[in-house]
Design an enzyme around this catalytic site. Sequence first.
Site, mmCIF file in Angstrom:
data_model
loop_
_atom_site.group_PDB
_atom_site.id
_atom_site.type_symbol
_atom_site.label_atom_id
_atom_site.label_comp_id
_atom_site.label_asym_id
_atom_site.label_seq_id
_atom_site.Cartn_x
_atom_site.Cartn_y
_atom_site.Cartn_z
ATOM 1 N N HIS A 11 0.835 -1.203 0.000
ATOM 2 C CA HIS A 11 0.000 0.000 0.000
ATOM 3 C C HIS A 11 0.872 1.257 0.000
ATOM 4 O O HIS A 11 0.481 2.278 -0.552
ATOM 5 C CB HIS A 11 -0.948 0.017 1.204
ATOM 6 C CG HIS A 11 -2.199 -0.753 0.968
ATOM 7 N ND1 HIS A 11 -3.440 -0.180 1.060
ATOM 8 C CD2 HIS A 11 -2.402 -2.046 0.612
ATOM 9 C CE1 HIS A 11 -4.361 -1.092 0.794
ATOM 10 N NE2 HIS A 11 -3.757 -2.236 0.521
ATOM 11 N N ASP A 12 2.031 1.164 0.603
ATOM 12 C CA ASP A 12 2.952 2.292 0.561
ATOM 13 C C ASP A 12 3.596 2.398 -0.818
ATOM 14 O O ASP A 12 3.594 3.466 -1.431
ATOM 15 C CB ASP A 12 4.033 2.124 1.642
ATOM 16 C CG ASP A 12 4.995 3.296 1.676
ATOM 17 O OD1 ASP A 12 4.545 4.452 1.514
ATOM 18 O OD2 ASP A 12 6.196 3.057 1.867
ATOM 19 N N VAL A 15 1.659 3.639 -4.329
ATOM 20 C CA VAL A 15 1.152 5.004 -4.500
ATOM 21 C C VAL A 15 2.240 5.938 -5.021
ATOM 22 O O VAL A 15 2.213 6.357 -6.163
ATOM 23 C CB VAL A 15 0.522 5.534 -3.197
ATOM 24 C CG1 VAL A 15 0.042 6.961 -3.361
ATOM 25 C CG2 VAL A 15 -0.639 4.632 -2.783
ATOM 26 N N GLY A 17 5.684 5.269 -4.575
ATOM 27 C CA GLY A 17 6.931 4.570 -4.354
ATOM 28 C C GLY A 17 7.051 4.251 -2.872
ATOM 29 O O GLY A 17 6.227 4.652 -2.059
ATOM 30 N N ASP A 19 7.953 5.077 0.204
ATOM 31 C CA ASP A 19 8.421 6.287 0.869
ATOM 32 C C ASP A 19 7.794 6.535 2.238
ATOM 33 O O ASP A 19 7.935 7.604 2.814
ATOM 34 C CB ASP A 19 8.156 7.501 -0.021
ATOM 35 C CG ASP A 19 6.668 7.722 -0.284
ATOM 36 O OD1 ASP A 19 5.833 6.929 0.192
ATOM 37 O OD2 ASP A 19 6.350 8.698 -0.981
ATOM 38 N N SER A 21 4.864 7.182 2.965
ATOM 39 C CA SER A 21 3.802 8.200 2.963
ATOM 40 C C SER A 21 2.504 7.670 3.547
ATOM 41 O O SER A 21 1.688 8.441 4.048
ATOM 42 C CB SER A 21 3.569 8.742 1.551
ATOM 43 O OG SER A 21 3.123 7.718 0.683
#
Length: 125
Positions: A11-12, A15, A17, A19, A21
């Site tokens: 899931h990270d 989106v 890469g 990172d 986020s």
Amino acid sequence: MAPAVLRLFFHDCFVNGCDASVLLDSTSHMESDKAAEPNDSLARLRHHQRDQVLPRARLPWPCADVIALASRDTVSLLGGPAWNVPLGRKDSRAANVSAADAYLSSPHANLTELLNKFATHGLDA
């Protein structure tokens, strides 16, 4: 907890890469990836177990690297394959809720929808 850790990783990465986020909270200037419907399925990890994977104490490594390493180690410890994890990712300071909605599967997706979404990222069954 293993499926939740691996799910956090893709899931990270799907989106913006890999990172970290997906861990960012919303601010007055940015809506968090957490607000995207597909990330509702990460709630269990976020609320109950995230601190076991990413302690609140300041880590000496980027959270993005820790998510990648935790995913690799979790899969390997359960008898799956291991892979080399290059380090040096940068943690993001921005989230992208619209990209999360676009690039991640709905938690209500059927198998065909999931396979198609993974195929867009170069992954097969």
